[in-house]
Design a protein around this motif. Structure first.
Motif: not given
Length: 307
Positions: A206-225, A248-257
């Motif tokens: 449903x969408x989440x503000x990036x400011x609220x996230x701290x992720x280095x997380x793999x996701x699965x079950x990603x449908x085409x599109x 599959x999708x990895x989401x990484x929020x890098x705080x020190x980019x």
């Protein structure tokens, strides 16, 4: 397309057509920048230094990690080089320091190729390529591989782009991820279990503000599109589009980019054809017969906000 003298990211290549511009380098086939009608949709990377945090590079013949840099083939232990020393893993494949050759080019597209020869823990010969092609709203990326070994060979591929929407601070963007599962990982970032996102903090559908996230997380079950999208306060958005093989999708929020103005938050949305540690789990891993070829891809689309 233009090309310049070598840099730490290899030979610089520029694609430009219909208001869309991509900056590339031949080392790791890196995507150094993408703008659509003047709007930066990836983090711009300088040509004169190594891409920080694997930004923009191609990940083959596996994305993410191999636990202990070891896996088993026909009952025999295969020992890869440890390339993530702090966690004793092999990370992001075998081509991140390889200079690709230009195999085909035009003003709006380029195909870069590189061989993966037999080496420590990898008794195969693969030919790989990646084609970057501008589209009116962004960029299409097609990855390919051919197995020149005399035996079946495993393969997976991914990429490591960091996205943004022009000058909008990344903290103000909203992230949506169309994934039904996520992977629990250990302190070395290796997967322990796959879980449904339903009812968890990892449900980003449903969408989440990036400011609220701290992720280095793999996701699965990603449908085409639309696998993921970033949305700015004015409604402009950047969409990551997956073909059917990219589940599959990895989401990484890098705080020190690192940026010229100083370090800050950046977000990597990493399309992958297999899960982390797929050489051991087999999750998403593709086996190619001798002489077999495969192609598949992903794309980036920029959609302006309402006027």
């Amino acid at each position: 397309m233009t090309a310049a003298d070598p840099t730490p990211t290899g030979r610089s290549i520029t694609l430009e057509a219909e208001g869309v511009r991509a900056e590339l380098g031949t080392v790791a086939a890196v995507l150094r920048g993408l703008t659509v009608h003047g709007i930066a949709v990836t983090e711009p990377l300088p040509a004169d230094s190594t891409p920080p945090m694997a930004a923009g590079i191609v990940l083959a013949p596996w994305p993410n990690r191999v636990r202990d840099a070891a896996w088993t083939l026909d009952g025999d232990r295969q020992q890869l080089d440890i390339t993530e020393v702090s966690r004793s893993n092999a990370i992001h494949g075998l081509l991140r320091n390889t200079d690709y050759e230009v195999r085909a080019q035009s003003p709006d597209a380029v195909t870069l190729g590189a061989l993966i020869p037999s080496q420590h823990g990898w008794p195969f010969l693969l030919d790989t390529w990646v084609r970057y092609e501008l589209r009116p709203d962004g960029l299409a990326v097609t990855h390919g591989v051919a197995n020149h070994s005399g035996r079946p060979a495993p393969h997976a591929v991914g990429a490591h782009p960091y996205f943004r929407i022009g000058a909008t601070p990344v903290e103000q963007l909203r992230l949506t991820v169309s994934a039904s599962t996520y992977y629990e990982v250990d302190d070395r970032m290796n997967p322990l279990a796959e879980h449904p996102v339903e009812g968890t903090a990892y449900d980003l559908r449903a969408g989440v503000p990036l400011a609220d996230l701290a992720l280095d997380t793999p996701f699965g079950g990603v449908a085409p599109g639309i696998a993921a999208q970033l949305t700015a306060p004015d409604g402009a958005r950047v969409e990551l589009l997956h073909d059917a093989d990219w589940r599959y999708l990895q989401v990484f929020t890098a705080r020190e980019f690192p940026r010229p103005a100083g370090r800050g938050l950046a977000v990597a949305l990493e399309p992958m054809t297999a899960a982390p540690d797929a050489l051991n789990s087999g999750d998403g891993l593709r086996w190619l017969g001798s002489g077999e070829r495969w192609e598949g891809g992903w794309a980036v689309r920029y959609v302006p906000g309402p006027r």
